[in-house]
Motif scaffolding. Structure first.
Motif, PDB file in Angstrom:
ATOM      1  N   VAL A   2      70.531  33.568  15.664  1.00 52.47           N
ATOM      2  CA  VAL A   2      70.330  32.553  15.879  1.00 52.47           C
ATOM      3  C   VAL A   2      69.398  32.224  16.399  1.00 52.47           C
ATOM      4  N   SER A   3      67.719  32.189  15.925  1.00 53.22           N
ATOM      5  CA  SER A   3      67.205  31.301  16.449  1.00 53.22           C
ATOM      6  C   SER A   3      67.075  29.671  16.832  1.00 53.22           C
ATOM      7  N   ASP A   4      65.838  29.449  17.354  1.00 51.95           N
ATOM      8  CA  ASP A   4      66.002  27.457  17.047  1.00 51.95           C
ATOM      9  C   ASP A   4      64.926  27.428  15.945  1.00 51.95           C
ATOM     10  N   ASN A   5      64.061  26.308  16.499  1.00 50.06           N
ATOM     11  CA  ASN A   5      63.693  25.766  14.723  1.00 50.06           C
ATOM     12  C   ASN A   5      61.348  26.324  15.548  1.00 50.06           C
ATOM     13  N   GLY A   6      61.550  26.687  16.113  1.00 50.99           N
ATOM     14  CA  GLY A   6      59.785  27.146  16.188  1.00 50.99           C
ATOM     15  C   GLY A   6      59.824  27.784  15.024  1.00 50.99           C
ATOM     16  N   PRO A   7      58.058  27.313  15.232  1.00 49.08           N
ATOM     17  CA  PRO A   7      57.347  27.489  13.897  1.00 49.08           C
ATOM     18  C   PRO A   7      57.093  29.014  14.344  1.00 49.08           C
ATOM     19  N   CYS A   8      56.707  29.734  14.701  1.00 52.28           N
ATOM     20  CA  CYS A   8      57.400  31.061  14.992  1.00 52.28           C
ATOM     21  C   CYS A   8      58.157  32.035  14.361  1.00 52.28           C
ATOM     22  N   PHE A   9      59.343  30.348  13.825  1.00 48.96           N
ATOM     23  CA  PHE A   9      61.276  31.410  13.281  1.00 48.96           C
ATOM     24  C   PHE A   9      61.053  31.040  11.541  1.00 48.96           C
ATOM     25  N   ARG A  10      60.025  29.444  11.992  1.00 49.02           N
ATOM     26  CA  ARG A  10      59.824  29.443  10.009  1.00 49.02           C
ATOM     27  C   ARG A  10      58.879  30.522   9.102  1.00 49.02           C
ATOM     28  N   GLY A  11      57.632  30.436   9.201  1.00 46.75           N
ATOM     29  CA  GLY A  11      57.066  31.115   8.702  1.00 46.75           C
ATOM     30  C   GLY A  11      57.235  32.360   7.112  1.00 46.75           C
ATOM     31  N   GLU A  12      57.010  32.302   6.607  1.00 48.17           N
ATOM     32  CA  GLU A  12      57.013  32.968   5.812  1.00 48.17           C
ATOM     33  C   GLU A  12      57.122  34.730   6.179  1.00 48.17           C
ATOM     34  N   VAL A  13      56.029  35.360   7.077  1.00 47.37           N
ATOM     35  CA  VAL A  13      56.303  37.008   8.227  1.00 47.37           C
ATOM     36  C   VAL A  13      57.516  37.012   8.261  1.00 47.37           C
ATOM     37  N   PHE A  14      57.830  35.893   9.341  1.00 42.69           N
ATOM     38  CA  PHE A  14      59.207  35.866  10.227  1.00 42.69           C
ATOM     39  C   PHE A  14      60.148  36.553   9.001  1.00 42.69           C
ATOM     40  N   LYS A  15      60.591  35.556   7.847  1.00 42.71           N
ATOM     41  CA  LYS A  15      61.741  35.385   6.957  1.00 42.71           C
ATOM     42  C   LYS A  15      61.042  36.840   5.932  1.00 42.71           C
ATOM     43  N   THR A  16      60.260  37.167   5.978  1.00 43.09           N
ATOM     44  CA  THR A  16      60.153  38.539   5.351  1.00 43.09           C
ATOM     45  C   THR A  16      61.048  39.428   5.929  1.00 43.09           C
ATOM     46  N   ALA A  17      61.822  39.136   6.780  1.00 42.78           N
ATOM     47  CA  ALA A  17      62.444  40.983   8.260  1.00 42.78           C
ATOM     48  C   ALA A  17      64.023  40.815   7.890  1.00 42.78           C
ATOM     49  N   PHE A  18      64.617  39.520   7.098  1.00 40.99           N
ATOM     50  CA  PHE A  18      65.699  39.465   6.640  1.00 40.99           C
ATOM     51  C   PHE A  18      65.738  39.191   5.523  1.00 40.99           C
ATOM     52  N   ASP A  19      64.991  39.631   4.473  1.00 34.94           N
ATOM     53  CA  ASP A  19      64.776  39.680   2.566  1.00 34.94           C
ATOM     54  C   ASP A  19      65.826  40.928   2.493  1.00 34.94           C
ATOM     55  N   GLY A  20      65.935  41.737   3.472  1.00 33.75           N
ATOM     56  CA  GLY A  20      66.693  42.658   2.718  1.00 33.75           C
ATOM     57  C   GLY A  20      68.136  42.130   2.457  1.00 33.75           C
ATOM     58  N   PRO A  21      69.067  43.998   1.621  1.00 34.65           N
ATOM     59  CA  PRO A  21      70.306  43.702   1.349  1.00 34.65           C
ATOM     60  C   PRO A  21      71.291  43.604   2.087  1.00 34.65           C
ATOM     61  N   ASP A  22      70.881  44.104   3.452  1.00 35.22           N
ATOM     62  CA  ASP A  22      72.101  44.264   4.692  1.00 35.22           C
ATOM     63  C   ASP A  22      72.488  42.594   4.864  1.00 35.22           C
ATOM     64  N   PRO A  23      74.080  43.089   4.998  1.00 35.71           N
ATOM     65  CA  PRO A  23      74.791  41.507   5.049  1.00 35.71           C
ATOM     66  C   PRO A  23      74.565  41.330   6.993  1.00 35.71           C
ATOM     67  N   LEU A  24      74.095  42.163   7.664  1.00 34.69           N
ATOM     68  CA  LEU A  24      74.783  42.350   8.833  1.00 34.69           C
ATOM     69  C   LEU A  24      73.436  41.419   9.635  1.00 34.69           C
ATOM     70  N   LEU A  25      72.583  41.419   8.750  1.00 39.16           N
ATOM     71  CA  LEU A  25      70.775  40.864   9.696  1.00 39.16           C
ATOM     72  C   LEU A  25      70.660  39.518   8.270  1.00 39.16           C
ATOM     73  N   ARG A  26      71.381  38.909   9.412  1.00 42.32           N
ATOM     74  CA  ARG A  26      70.653  37.498   8.502  1.00 42.32           C
ATOM     75  C   ARG A  26      69.938  36.311   9.564  1.00 42.32           C
ATOM     76  N   HIS A  27      69.413  35.595  10.026  1.00 43.28           N
ATOM     77  CA  HIS A  27      68.640  34.472  10.134  1.00 43.28           C
ATOM     78  C   HIS A  27      69.296  33.643  10.371  1.00 43.28           C
ATOM     79  N   ALA A  28      69.838  32.780  10.968  1.00 43.42           N
ATOM     80  CA  ALA A  28      70.050  31.273  10.845  1.00 43.42           C
ATOM     81  C   ALA A  28      69.528  30.642  12.454  1.00 43.42           C
ATOM     82  N   ARG A  29      69.046  29.688  11.913  1.00 46.18           N
ATOM     83  CA  ARG A  29      68.543  28.510  12.619  1.00 46.18           C
ATOM     84  C   ARG A  29      69.752  26.936  13.370  1.00 46.18           C
TER      85      ARG A  29
END
Length: 103
Positions: A2-29
């Motif tokens: 869980v992160s805040d809504n800062g620009p570093c957490f909204r970018g495409e580069v950060f999003k790719t870290a959570f694109d995999g199939p692992d259900p334990l690795l999710r990102h919520a703002r």
């Protein structure tokens, strides 16, 4: 995670870290204008650091991963939490038949 809504957490580069199939690795703002959510996260990190990580030497990323996992298990299954009537998280959030409120 869980992160805040800062620009570093909204970018495409950060999003790719959570694109995999692992259900334990999710990102919520956190919700916008919801400081209590961020406060809860900050409290978790402070407890993790001061009650667990700062008590020993952590040699590398693998050791850090293991220690964070150990703390999470301890925090959810052994350590009582004042905010939930001194119960452990795993019991407080599955304890529907005891008549206690679940947050």
């Amino acid at each position: 995670m869980v992160s805040d809504n800062g620009p570093c957490f909204r970018g495409e580069v950060f999003k790719t870290a959570f694109d995999g199939p692992d259900p334990l690795l999710r990102h919520a703002r956190a919700r916008v204008r919801s400081p209590q959510t961020n406060g809860g996260i900050e409290k978790f990190f402070a407890t993790l650091k001061f009650e667990h990580l700062f008590r020993g030497v952590i040699a590398d990323g693998d050791a850090l991963d293991m220690e964070v996992h150990r703390f999470r298990v301890t925090s959810n299954t052994i350590r009582p939490h004042q905010a939930i009537d001194d119960r452990v998280s795993s019991m407080a959030f599955t304890d529907h038949d005891q008549g206690k409120s679940v947050r």
